[in-house]
Design an enzyme around this catalytic site. Structure first.
Site, PDB file in Angstrom:
ATOM      1  N   ARG A 173      36.311  34.071  45.485  1.00 58.61           N
ATOM      2  CA  ARG A 173      37.191  33.461  46.480  1.00 58.61           C
ATOM      3  C   ARG A 173      37.891  34.591  47.216  1.00 58.61           C
ATOM      4  O   ARG A 173      38.115  35.663  46.649  1.00 58.61           O
ATOM      5  CB  ARG A 173      38.292  32.634  45.797  1.00 58.61           C
ATOM      6  CG  ARG A 173      37.812  31.439  45.033  1.00 58.61           C
ATOM      7  CD  ARG A 173      38.999  30.716  44.362  1.00 58.61           C
ATOM      8  NE  ARG A 173      39.873  31.632  43.638  1.00 58.61           N
ATOM      9  CZ  ARG A 173      41.147  31.840  43.918  1.00 58.61           C
ATOM     10  NH1 ARG A 173      41.723  31.195  44.897  1.00 58.61           N
ATOM     11  NH2 ARG A 173      41.865  32.699  43.222  1.00 58.61           N
ATOM     12  N   ARG A 177      45.956  32.743  53.612  1.00 56.15           N
ATOM     13  CA  ARG A 177      47.178  31.943  53.558  1.00 56.15           C
ATOM     14  C   ARG A 177      47.692  31.775  54.977  1.00 56.15           C
ATOM     15  O   ARG A 177      47.917  32.767  55.666  1.00 56.15           O
ATOM     16  CB  ARG A 177      48.171  32.731  52.711  1.00 56.15           C
ATOM     17  CG  ARG A 177      49.307  31.950  52.193  1.00 56.15           C
ATOM     18  CD  ARG A 177      50.218  32.843  51.388  1.00 56.15           C
ATOM     19  NE  ARG A 177      49.839  33.021  49.995  1.00 56.15           N
ATOM     20  CZ  ARG A 177      50.310  34.010  49.238  1.00 56.15           C
ATOM     21  NH1 ARG A 177      51.128  34.911  49.740  1.00 56.15           N
ATOM     22  NH2 ARG A 177      49.947  34.103  47.977  1.00 56.15           N
ATOM     23  N   ARG A 250      33.497  50.424  34.661  1.00 50.48           N
ATOM     24  CA  ARG A 250      33.837  51.234  35.821  1.00 50.48           C
ATOM     25  C   ARG A 250      35.113  51.978  35.423  1.00 50.48           C
ATOM     26  O   ARG A 250      35.999  51.398  34.783  1.00 50.48           O
ATOM     27  CB  ARG A 250      34.082  50.300  37.028  1.00 50.48           C
ATOM     28  CG  ARG A 250      34.318  51.020  38.313  1.00 50.48           C
ATOM     29  CD  ARG A 250      33.026  51.348  39.037  1.00 50.48           C
ATOM     30  NE  ARG A 250      33.334  52.041  40.272  1.00 50.48           N
ATOM     31  CZ  ARG A 250      32.719  53.145  40.681  1.00 50.48           C
ATOM     32  NH1 ARG A 250      31.734  53.682  39.984  1.00 50.48           N
ATOM     33  NH2 ARG A 250      33.056  53.707  41.822  1.00 50.48           N
ATOM     34  N   ARG A 281      44.108  53.550  46.496  1.00 50.36           N
ATOM     35  CA  ARG A 281      45.496  53.195  46.760  1.00 50.36           C
ATOM     36  C   ARG A 281      46.451  54.297  46.332  1.00 50.36           C
ATOM     37  O   ARG A 281      46.101  55.164  45.524  1.00 50.36           O
ATOM     38  CB  ARG A 281      45.893  51.872  46.109  1.00 50.36           C
ATOM     39  CG  ARG A 281      45.251  51.556  44.790  1.00 50.36           C
ATOM     40  CD  ARG A 281      45.681  50.166  44.342  1.00 50.36           C
ATOM     41  NE  ARG A 281      45.600  50.073  42.891  1.00 50.36           N
ATOM     42  CZ  ARG A 281      46.112  49.109  42.158  1.00 50.36           C
ATOM     43  NH1 ARG A 281      46.771  48.138  42.740  1.00 50.36           N
ATOM     44  NH2 ARG A 281      45.989  49.102  40.845  1.00 50.36           N
ATOM     45  N   GLU A 301      44.806  56.685  43.294  1.00 47.85           N
ATOM     46  CA  GLU A 301      43.847  56.066  42.367  1.00 47.85           C
ATOM     47  C   GLU A 301      42.437  56.239  42.905  1.00 47.85           C
ATOM     48  O   GLU A 301      42.125  55.751  43.988  1.00 47.85           O
ATOM     49  CB  GLU A 301      44.223  54.584  42.244  1.00 47.85           C
ATOM     50  CG  GLU A 301      43.515  53.843  41.160  1.00 47.85           C
ATOM     51  CD  GLU A 301      44.089  52.429  40.982  1.00 47.85           C
ATOM     52  OE1 GLU A 301      45.324  52.273  40.880  1.00 47.85           O
ATOM     53  OE2 GLU A 301      43.295  51.494  40.967  1.00 47.85           O
ATOM     54  N   TYR A 349      37.698  41.294  31.536  1.00 43.22           N
ATOM     55  CA  TYR A 349      38.934  41.667  32.215  1.00 43.22           C
ATOM     56  C   TYR A 349      39.976  40.576  31.982  1.00 43.22           C
ATOM     57  O   TYR A 349      39.719  39.397  32.230  1.00 43.22           O
ATOM     58  CB  TYR A 349      38.744  41.865  33.731  1.00 43.22           C
ATOM     59  CG  TYR A 349      40.085  42.218  34.338  1.00 43.22           C
ATOM     60  CD1 TYR A 349      40.544  43.526  34.319  1.00 43.22           C
ATOM     61  CD2 TYR A 349      40.938  41.224  34.825  1.00 43.22           C
ATOM     62  CE1 TYR A 349      41.804  43.842  34.789  1.00 43.22           C
ATOM     63  CE2 TYR A 349      42.201  41.538  35.294  1.00 43.22           C
ATOM     64  CZ  TYR A 349      42.629  42.862  35.281  1.00 43.22           C
ATOM     65  OH  TYR A 349      43.888  43.173  35.719  1.00 43.22           O
ATOM     66  N   ASP A 351      44.220  39.743  32.602  1.00 46.50           N
ATOM     67  CA  ASP A 351      45.555  40.148  33.025  1.00 46.50           C
ATOM     68  C   ASP A 351      46.470  40.118  31.802  1.00 46.50           C
ATOM     69  O   ASP A 351      46.117  39.537  30.772  1.00 46.50           O
ATOM     70  CB  ASP A 351      46.082  39.188  34.108  1.00 46.50           C
ATOM     71  CG  ASP A 351      45.696  39.650  35.512  1.00 46.50           C
ATOM     72  OD1 ASP A 351      45.528  40.876  35.714  1.00 46.50           O
ATOM     73  OD2 ASP A 351      45.570  38.792  36.396  1.00 46.50           O
TER      74      ASP A 351
HETATM   75  C1  LIG Z   1      43.852  49.667  36.500  1.00 45.66           C
HETATM   76  C2  LIG Z   1      44.357  48.406  35.862  1.00 45.66           C
HETATM   77  C3  LIG Z   1      45.410  47.722  36.445  1.00 45.66           C
HETATM   78  C4  LIG Z   1      45.881  46.544  35.866  1.00 45.66           C
HETATM   79  N1  LIG Z   1      46.890  45.875  36.483  1.00 45.66           N
HETATM   80  C5  LIG Z   1      47.343  44.713  35.967  1.00 45.66           C
HETATM   81  C6  LIG Z   1      48.372  43.980  36.628  1.00 45.66           C
HETATM   82  O1  LIG Z   1      48.882  44.376  37.673  1.00 45.66           O
HETATM   83  N2  LIG Z   1      48.775  42.812  36.056  1.00 45.66           N
HETATM   84  C7  LIG Z   1      48.238  42.339  34.899  1.00 45.66           C
HETATM   85  O2  LIG Z   1      48.662  41.272  34.425  1.00 45.66           O
HETATM   86  N3  LIG Z   1      47.276  43.026  34.245  1.00 45.66           N
HETATM   87  C8  LIG Z   1      46.807  44.197  34.747  1.00 45.66           C
HETATM   88  N4  LIG Z   1      45.822  44.899  34.090  1.00 45.66           N
HETATM   89  C9  LIG Z   1      45.294  44.381  32.801  1.00 45.66           C
HETATM   90  C10 LIG Z   1      46.056  44.902  31.545  1.00 45.66           C
HETATM   91  O3  LIG Z   1      45.983  46.307  31.504  1.00 45.66           O
HETATM   92  C11 LIG Z   1      45.419  44.302  30.291  1.00 45.66           C
HETATM   93  O4  LIG Z   1      45.536  42.905  30.303  1.00 45.66           O
HETATM   94  C12 LIG Z   1      46.008  44.780  28.945  1.00 45.66           C
HETATM   95  O5  LIG Z   1      46.366  46.106  28.960  1.00 45.66           O
HETATM   96  C13 LIG Z   1      45.006  44.533  27.858  1.00 45.66           C
HETATM   97  O6  LIG Z   1      45.559  44.814  26.587  1.00 45.66           O
HETATM   98  P1  LIG Z   1      44.603  45.105  25.347  1.00 45.66           P
HETATM   99  O7  LIG Z   1      45.479  45.156  24.143  1.00 45.66           O
HETATM  100  O8  LIG Z   1      43.466  44.171  25.340  1.00 45.66           O
HETATM  101  O9  LIG Z   1      43.922  46.510  25.651  1.00 45.66           O
HETATM  102  P2  LIG Z   1      44.492  47.984  25.775  1.00 45.66           P
HETATM  103  O10 LIG Z   1      45.792  48.009  26.474  1.00 45.66           O
HETATM  104  O11 LIG Z   1      43.398  48.806  26.314  1.00 45.66           O
HETATM  105  O12 LIG Z   1      44.757  48.394  24.256  1.00 45.66           O
HETATM  106  C14 LIG Z   1      43.729  48.759  23.365  1.00 45.66           C
HETATM  107  C15 LIG Z   1      44.268  49.871  22.471  1.00 45.66           C
HETATM  108  O13 LIG Z   1      43.338  50.116  21.422  1.00 45.66           O
HETATM  109  C16 LIG Z   1      43.281  51.489  21.187  1.00 45.66           C
HETATM  110  N5  LIG Z   1      41.999  51.797  20.554  1.00 45.66           N
HETATM  111  C17 LIG Z   1      40.764  51.564  21.058  1.00 45.66           C
HETATM  112  N6  LIG Z   1      39.823  51.998  20.202  1.00 45.66           N
HETATM  113  C18 LIG Z   1      40.474  52.512  19.140  1.00 45.66           C
HETATM  114  C19 LIG Z   1      40.048  53.137  17.938  1.00 45.66           C
HETATM  115  N7  LIG Z   1      38.747  53.342  17.674  1.00 45.66           N
HETATM  116  N8  LIG Z   1      40.983  53.557  17.052  1.00 45.66           N
HETATM  117  C20 LIG Z   1      42.302  53.398  17.318  1.00 45.66           C
HETATM  118  N9  LIG Z   1      42.767  52.818  18.447  1.00 45.66           N
HETATM  119  C21 LIG Z   1      41.859  52.383  19.344  1.00 45.66           C
HETATM  120  C22 LIG Z   1      43.417  52.093  22.580  1.00 45.66           C
HETATM  121  O14 LIG Z   1      43.845  53.452  22.504  1.00 45.66           O
HETATM  122  C23 LIG Z   1      44.448  51.177  23.218  1.00 45.66           C
HETATM  123  O15 LIG Z   1      45.763  51.667  23.033  1.00 45.66           O
HETATM  124  C24 LIG Z   1      45.302  46.049  34.669  1.00 45.66           C
HETATM  125  C25 LIG Z   1      44.236  46.744  34.086  1.00 45.66           C
HETATM  126  C26 LIG Z   1      43.750  47.893  34.688  1.00 45.66           C
HETATM  127  C27 LIG Z   1      42.574  48.570  34.078  1.00 45.66           C
END
Ligand SMILES: Cc1cc2nc3c(=O)[nH]c(=O)nc-3n(C[C@H](O)[C@H](O)[C@H](O)COP(=O)(O)OP(=O)(O)OC[C@H]3O[C@@H](n4cnc5c(N)ncnc54)[C@H](O)[C@@H]3O)c2cc1C
Length: 370
Positions: A173, A177, A250, A281, A301, A349, A351
């Site tokens: 989508r 707006r 990516r 950005r 970035e 992915y 949020d």
């Molecule tokens: C560039 C970017 C921008 C974003 N912007 C937004 C936004 O504006 N708004 C929004 O709502 N969401 C946003 N997000 C999404 C958000 O980052 C995620 O929803 C969130 O961080 C996911 O949490 P998680 O715990 O799944 O993963 P992560 O935050 O990646 O945590 C996983 C953790 O596991 C650890 N780990 C992995 N493997 C191992 C291992 N073998 N041993 C020990 N530790 C390990 C890593 O070091 C990490 O700390 C964005 C994401 C990206 C990539």
């Protein structure tokens, strides 16, 4: 080694932190490990000159779910930041998301009827019935001008490939707006934690044992014995020794710069939509928290190809990778002592509000409570 904990939580990102918090609340003894030198995963902020710098890309919290909003606000109060990015195309500025301000800037149209007519006539001229790729998909949704100035080159930078070679499904989508409203999100609640995201992480992990700089895979046998259950939030393919293949991502590269001026670009997010600028950005972090510090920190970035060892940012959810993931998922579902969750373990992915929702659901299902 004897079992010393009820839960070993691999990863201190939002998924791991919420799970650890909720399990601890239910009287369980948890140990959180993370391979990074800090907790919080991708929402971690680095403090520079009193400014919270989003170390892994700009993070703006938004949700429609009042329970999740109240949940995060129970750990730290959120401010009233509203995301209203600006796009720079070859020196011309446009408001995002595509709204009446953008249409005025593009065509000097002032009414919704004029804007609708302009977009419709551009779409009709193209006569695309079944979009075969991302370019055709975007053109059929918003027409030529918006596509060429605000989507094409930006998307090509993001994915490192011509839009004609990208699948149409990447863009499902493209919201347009017909009001003068620059608020990027439609959600009811939006903001940034006052004092930064680390406050949220600290709140979630308060009084929980955490060991940093520890990679689960380096002493896997020992970690597997330390707790009854493991909650794994790392790469699922690596968990199974990549036996069905490696899941692709990516990546991004961030270039941070401390500037000796108070206000560099007047907005937290400025997108550069032309190919001639190599980054997508520039983020000026202080504006997320209405900072008044004498200096500022900006981050450029750059999208990058991903290779093993680089940070995995965006999963490539094409047919090939989704098929590989499904094979891992079958194994994961059969585990009785390992729970998988988070963006890396689910190859998806999410949020922030979604990852919190999914961690809370996992907790409810696992502990069989409401
Ligand atoms: C560039 C970017 C921008 C974003 N912007 C937004 C936004 O504006 N708004 C929004 O709502 N969401 C946003 N997000 C999404 C958000 O980052 C995620 O929803 C969130 O961080 C996911 O949490 P998680 O715990 O799944 O993963 P992560 O935050 O990646 O945590 C996983 C953790 O596991 C650890 N780990 C992995 N493997 C191992 C291992 N073998 N041993 C020990 N530790 C390990 C890593 O070091 C990490 O700390 C964005 C994401 C990206 C990539």
């Amino acid at each position: 080694m004897k079992q010393q904990y009820d839960y070993l939580i691999v990863g201190s990102g939002l998924f791991g932190a919420v799970f650890a918090h909720e399990a601890t609340k239910r009287g369980k003894k948890c140990l959180v490990i993370d391979k990074r030198k800090h907790a919080g995963g991708n929402v971690y902020c680095n403090e520079i000159e009193g400014i919270n710098v989003h170390a892994y890309g700009a993070h703006i919290f938004h949700t429609n779910d009042v329970e999740i909003w109240n949940y995060v606000n129970s750990f730290v109060e959120f401010n009233r930041y509203t995301n209203a990015p600006v796009a720079d195309y070859k020196g011309e500025l446009f408001n995002l998301p595509f709204n009446m301000n953008t249409f005025y800037q593009l065509w000097k149209v002032k009414t919704p009827a004029e804007a609708k007519e302009k977009i419709k006539s551009q779409i009709d001229q193209l006569k695309i019935s079944e979009p075969a790729n991302l370019e055709e998909q975007a053109l059929s949704l918003v027409g030529k001008d918006i596509y060429e100035k605000l989507i094409k080159e930006y998307t090509e930078k993001q994915w490192g490939r011509p839009a004609k070679e990208l699948p149409a499904f990447i863009i499902k989508r493209l919201p347009v707006r017909f009001t003068y409203d620059n608020n990027y999100f439609n959600d009811r609640y939006q903001g940034i934690p006052i004092g930064g995201y680390n406050k949220l992480t600290e709140g979630l992990l308060q009084d929980i044992e955490i060991r940093l700089n520890v990679d689960y895979f380096e002493k896997r046998d020992e970690w597997d014995e330390i707790a009854e259950y493991t909650v794994f939030t790392g790469h699922i393919d690596k968990f199974y020794n990549n036996r069905f293949g490696t899941l692709e991502y990516r990546s991004l590269r961030f270039e941070h710069e401390l500037k000796d001026e108070e206000n560099f670009q007047g907005n937290a997010v400025v997108n550069y939509t032309a190919a001639e600028v190599p980054y997508t950005r520039i983020i000026e972090h202080k504006h997320f928290e209405f900072g008044t510090q004498p200096k500022t920190v900006v981050t450029r970035e750059y999208p990058e190809e991903w290779t093993l060892g680089k940070e995995s940012y965006y999963p490539i959810n094409d047919h090939k990778n989704n098929r590989i993931y499904k094979e891992y998922k079958v194994l994961a579902d059969a585990e009785t002592k390992v729970l998988f969750g988070g963006r890396l373990a689910e190859y998806k992915y999410y949020d922030m509000h979604q990852i919190i929702g999914s961690a809370l659901k996992k907790v409810r299902d696992h502990f069989k409570d409401q």
